[in-house]
Design an enzyme around this catalytic site. Structure first.
Site, mmCIF file in Angstrom:
data_model
loop_
_atom_site.group_PDB
_atom_site.id
_atom_site.type_symbol
_atom_site.label_atom_id
_atom_site.label_comp_id
_atom_site.label_asym_id
_atom_site.label_seq_id
_atom_site.Cartn_x
_atom_site.Cartn_y
_atom_site.Cartn_z
ATOM 1 N N ASP A 243 0.818 -1.212 0.000
ATOM 2 C CA ASP A 243 0.000 0.000 0.000
ATOM 3 C C ASP A 243 0.854 1.265 0.000
ATOM 4 O OD1 ASP A 243 -2.299 -1.467 -0.078
ATOM 5 O OD2 ASP A 243 -2.838 -1.184 2.025
ATOM 6 N N ASN B 37 -5.324 8.354 2.204
ATOM 7 C CA ASN B 37 -5.636 7.682 3.468
ATOM 8 C C ASN B 37 -6.121 8.633 4.553
ATOM 9 O OD1 ASN B 37 -5.226 5.059 2.732
ATOM 10 N ND2 ASN B 37 -3.251 4.822 3.746
ATOM 11 N N GLU B 38 -5.258 9.585 4.940
ATOM 12 C CA GLU B 38 -5.640 10.427 6.067
ATOM 13 C C GLU B 38 -4.856 11.741 6.114
ATOM 14 O OE1 GLU B 38 -2.067 8.725 6.886
ATOM 15 O OE2 GLU B 38 -3.729 7.344 7.194
ATOM 16 N N LEU C 36 -7.158 3.027 12.246
ATOM 17 C CA LEU C 36 -7.449 1.802 12.987
ATOM 18 C C LEU C 36 -6.525 1.659 14.188
ATOM 19 C CD1 LEU C 36 -9.120 -0.807 13.123
ATOM 20 C CD2 LEU C 36 -7.403 -1.876 11.644
ATOM 21 N N SER C 37 -5.250 2.014 14.002
ATOM 22 C CA SER C 37 -4.293 1.896 15.104
ATOM 23 C C SER C 37 -4.592 2.874 16.231
ATOM 24 C CB SER C 37 -2.865 2.120 14.587
ATOM 25 O OG SER C 37 -2.647 3.477 14.226
#
EC number: 2.7.1.23
Length: 280
Positions: free
Chosen positions: A70, A143-144, A190-191
């Site tokens: 990824d 992603n973020e 998620l982490s």
């Protein structure tokens, strides 16, 4: 083949990965046997002796193939996100890379055939995030976007006010605040305890990072405008996909919205639930 029908495919192999470079060679050979122009990224070209261009030059190609994990896909999307991208998964999970290595030649040649038949390569448009402030804008994030204080941990956070379309959601001293796309919900989000979001859902996730007075992670519509205002810190940072960074001098506000330019994921869809089974 007429000049107007020519198809150009870019291939980006994960750096320092012999398996990725070998697969790049196979793809170049298969494409050129079918009269398709193919070029690899600079580093791969130096390793395997094929025609090479910068990844940024692939932005106008008909298709770009990302071979790796990824991280490689995020790099390709950042540099060549104007072209449809298909990911070949050499990583452990592969939420962005739907094609198995043994199926790569077949998948890529099928996409080229689609381009010859229809005039374009279709795919799923994946929205990105844009973070901006006074006089600056970060590269779009697949992603973020993260806004955090000078460092993680004790003594390193900041007070961050979170507003959604002008209405306050939370304010707390925290290590930071993370805004994720559904694609990014499986990564940093998620982490930090944020929820998983199926990629087909049009939403964003707002997750506080080690907040003193936390609110639950919030899922909002992807048309919303987020304003993150940072105070009580000597310095802070806004970061796009863990790479592009803007230093902030609090008090400072960061606006996060959906970017105008999505990335097109070509090829088969990722098996989201199958990939989840690989998470540890």
């Amino acid at each position: 083949m007429d000049a107007e029908d020519e198809v150009t495919v870019g291939i980006v192999a994960q750096r320092n990965n012999d398996r990725a470079q070998s697969l790049a060679t196979q793809l170049v050979d298969a494409l050129e046997r079918n009269g398709v122009a193919a070029a690899v990224d600079d580093e791969t070209g130096a390793a395997i002796g094929e025609r090479c261009v910068s990844v940024a030059e692939m932005n106008g190609f008909d298709l770009v193939v990302s071979i790796g994990g990824d991280g490689t896909f995020l790099f390709v999307a950042r540099e060549a996100g104007g072209a449809p991208i298909v990911g070949v998964n050499l990583g452990e999970v592969g939420f962005l890379n739907a094609v198995a290595p043994e199926n790569a030649v077949e998948a890529v040649t099928a996409l080229v055939a689609e381009r010859h038949e229809t005039g374009e390569i279709g795919g799923r448009a994946v929205k990105r995030l844009r973070a901006s402030g006074e006089g600056w804008t970060l590269e779009p994030a697949l992603n973020e976007v993260v806004v955090h204080g000078p460092k993680r941990g004790s003594g390193g956070g900041a007070t961050i006010d979170i507003r959604v379309d002008g209405q306050r959601y939370a304010e707390s001293h925290a290590d930071g605040v993370l805004v994720a796309t559904p694609t990014g919900s499986t990564a940093y989000n998620l982490s930090e305890g944020g929820p998983l979001v199926r990629p087909s859902v049009d939403a964003l996730v707002v997750t506080q990072m080690a907040a003193a007075d936390p609110m639950p992670p919030l899922v909002i519509d992807n048309t919303s405008e987020l304003t993150l205002t940072v105070r009580d810190a000597e310095t802070a940072y806004a970061i796009s996909d863990g790479r592009n960074r803007q230093r902030l001098e609090p008090p400072a506000s960061v606006t996060v919205t959906t970017a105008d330019d999505p990335v097109t994921l070509a090829g088969p869809p990722v098996n989201f639930f199958g990939a989840l089974e690989k998470l540890e």
